[in-house]
Design a protein around this motif. Structure first.
Motif, PDB file in Angstrom:
ATOM      1  N   ARG A  36       0.808  -1.220   0.000  1.00 32.11           N
ATOM      2  CA  ARG A  36       0.000   0.000   0.000  1.00 32.11           C
ATOM      3  C   ARG A  36       0.843   1.273   0.000  1.00 32.11           C
ATOM      4  O   ARG A  36       0.325   2.359  -0.273  1.00 32.11           O
ATOM      5  N   ALA A  37       2.123   1.150   0.304  1.00 34.12           N
ATOM      6  CA  ALA A  37       2.987   2.338   0.349  1.00 34.12           C
ATOM      7  C   ALA A  37       3.165   2.918  -1.055  1.00 34.12           C
ATOM      8  O   ALA A  37       3.247   2.169  -2.040  1.00 34.12           O
ATOM      9  N   PRO A  41       8.101   7.110  -2.335  1.00 35.41           N
ATOM     10  CA  PRO A  41       8.847   6.888  -1.096  1.00 35.41           C
ATOM     11  C   PRO A  41       9.588   5.558  -1.070  1.00 35.41           C
ATOM     12  O   PRO A  41      10.683   5.466  -0.502  1.00 35.41           O
ATOM     13  N   LYS A  42       9.016   4.528  -1.679  1.00 35.81           N
ATOM     14  CA  LYS A  42       9.706   3.234  -1.704  1.00 35.81           C
ATOM     15  C   LYS A  42      10.990   3.305  -2.524  1.00 35.81           C
ATOM     16  O   LYS A  42      12.024   2.748  -2.143  1.00 35.81           O
ATOM     17  N   LEU A  43      10.931   4.003  -3.648  1.00 34.03           N
ATOM     18  CA  LEU A  43      12.140   4.167  -4.451  1.00 34.03           C
ATOM     19  C   LEU A  43      13.189   4.989  -3.711  1.00 34.03           C
ATOM     20  O   LEU A  43      14.383   4.681  -3.753  1.00 34.03           O
ATOM     21  N   ASP A 135       3.178   1.947 -11.594  1.00 36.16           N
ATOM     22  CA  ASP A 135       3.355   2.921 -10.515  1.00 36.16           C
ATOM     23  C   ASP A 135       4.815   3.335 -10.372  1.00 36.16           C
ATOM     24  O   ASP A 135       5.125   4.504 -10.115  1.00 36.16           O
ATOM     25  N   LEU A 136       5.720   2.364 -10.519  1.00 34.08           N
ATOM     26  CA  LEU A 136       7.148   2.679 -10.459  1.00 34.08           C
ATOM     27  C   LEU A 136       7.533   3.664 -11.558  1.00 34.08           C
ATOM     28  O   LEU A 136       8.239   4.649 -11.319  1.00 34.08           O
ATOM     29  N   LEU A 137       7.069   3.387 -12.761  1.00 39.83           N
ATOM     30  CA  LEU A 137       7.416   4.242 -13.894  1.00 39.83           C
ATOM     31  C   LEU A 137       6.807   5.630 -13.743  1.00 39.83           C
ATOM     32  O   LEU A 137       7.435   6.635 -14.088  1.00 39.83           O
ATOM     33  N   ILE A 140       8.975   7.477 -11.285  1.00 41.42           N
ATOM     34  CA  ILE A 140      10.232   7.897 -11.914  1.00 41.42           C
ATOM     35  C   ILE A 140       9.993   9.078 -12.839  1.00 41.42           C
ATOM     36  O   ILE A 140      10.772  10.042 -12.880  1.00 41.42           O
ATOM     37  N   GLU A 141       8.893   9.022 -13.584  1.00 39.29           N
ATOM     38  CA  GLU A 141       8.577  10.117 -14.511  1.00 39.29           C
ATOM     39  C   GLU A 141       8.322  11.417 -13.753  1.00 39.29           C
ATOM     40  O   GLU A 141       8.769  12.495 -14.172  1.00 39.29           O
TER      41      GLU A 141
END
Length: 220
Positions: A36-37, A41-43, A135-137, A140-141
C-alpha cells in the motif's frame, strides 16, 4: 525523426508495464503495508538503504541487513519462493564473485561483498514485488519531470524503462525454454547449444519489438 509527444510514450510505457506485471518475478498481488505504500517513497528508501549498505564493511552489519530484508519480505507476505525468485539469477554469478574476492583479498571480505550484493538485489526485488511497474514508472517520470525544462523527453525515458522491465522476464522465459530444449536433446553441458539459440531468440524479440514501435510511430 518523427516527433513524438511526451504523452504517447507515457501511454506506451504504461501498456508495457501492465503486461510485465503479469509475468513471473514482477508484481505480486497483496495487501500488506509495503504493497500500500506509494512508489515514490519506496524508491527513495531503496536508494537510501542501498547507499547505506554500500558503506557496511563488516560481517555483522551485512548479516543484520540480510535479516532486516528477510523481515521485510515477511511483512510483505512474500514467501521464500518469491524471495528466491528475485535472487535466483545470481546463482551462477555470485560464486564466481565470491571466489575471485577470496583469491584477491580474504574469506571475510569475500563473504561480506557477496552477501551485500545478495541483499541489494533482494531489496530491489522486494520493491518490484510490492509495487506495480506502472506505478514505479509513473514515480520515476514525476521525479524526472524537472528535466523537461532543459529539453529532456521524460516520457521517452519512461518508455525505455518500461521496455527494460519487460525484457527481463521475457529473456528469462526464453532462457528457460532454451535450457529445456537443450536437456531434451542431451546437450546440457554444451555452452554453444545454449548460447546460440538464446542470442538468436533475443534478437528476434528485439526485431519484433522494433517493428511494433515503428508501426506506432516511434522511430530512431
Amino acid at each position: 525523426m518523427t516527433p513524438v509527444s511526451a504523452a504517447r510514450p507515457s501511454t506506451a510505457a504504461g501498456t508495457s508495464a501492465g503486461t510485465a506485471t503479469g509475468t513471473a518475478g514482477a508484481y505480486v498481488v497483496g495487501r500488506s503495508p509495503l504493497h500500500r505504500a506509494p512508489a515514490g517513497p519506496k524508491l527513495a528508501a531503496l536508494m537510501a538503504c542501498s547507499l547505506a549498505l554500500l558503506l557496511v564493511r563488516d560481517a555483522v552489519g551485512v548479516g543484520l541487513a540480510a535479516l532486516a530484508v528477510a523481515g521485510l519480505y515477511a511483512v510483505a507476505g512474500l514467501g521464500w519462493r518469491a524471495a528466491w525468485g528475485q535472487v535466483r539469477p545470481l546463482r551462477l554469478f555470485l560464486p564466481v564473485v565470491f571466489a575471485l574476492q577470496w583469491w584477491l583479498m580474504d574469506l571475510t571480505s569475500a563473504a561480506v561483498l557477496s552477501t551485500r550484493l545478495l541483499v541489494l538485489v533482494a531489496l530491489a526485488g522486494l520493491v518490484t514485488c510490492t509495487t506495480r511497474a506502472s506505478d514505479l514508472l509513473a514515480a520515476i517520470e514525476r521525479g524526472l519531470s524537472p528535466l523537461e525544462r532543459v529539453g529532456v523527453d521524460v516520457g521517452r525515458i519512461a518508455l525505455v524503462l518500461a521496455l527494460a522491465l519487460r525484457s527481463v522476464p521475457v529473456i528469462a522465459d526464453l532462457a528457460g525454454r532454451v535450457r529445456d530444449a537443450q536437456r531434451a536433446r542431451g546437450h546440457e553441458r554444451d555452452v554453444r547449444a545454449f548460447a546460440v539459440p538464446l542470442v538468436v531468440g533475443a534478437m528476434r524479440q528485439a526485431d519484433a519489438l522494433g517493428e511494433a514501435l515503428r508501426a506506432r510511430g516511434f522511430d530512431d
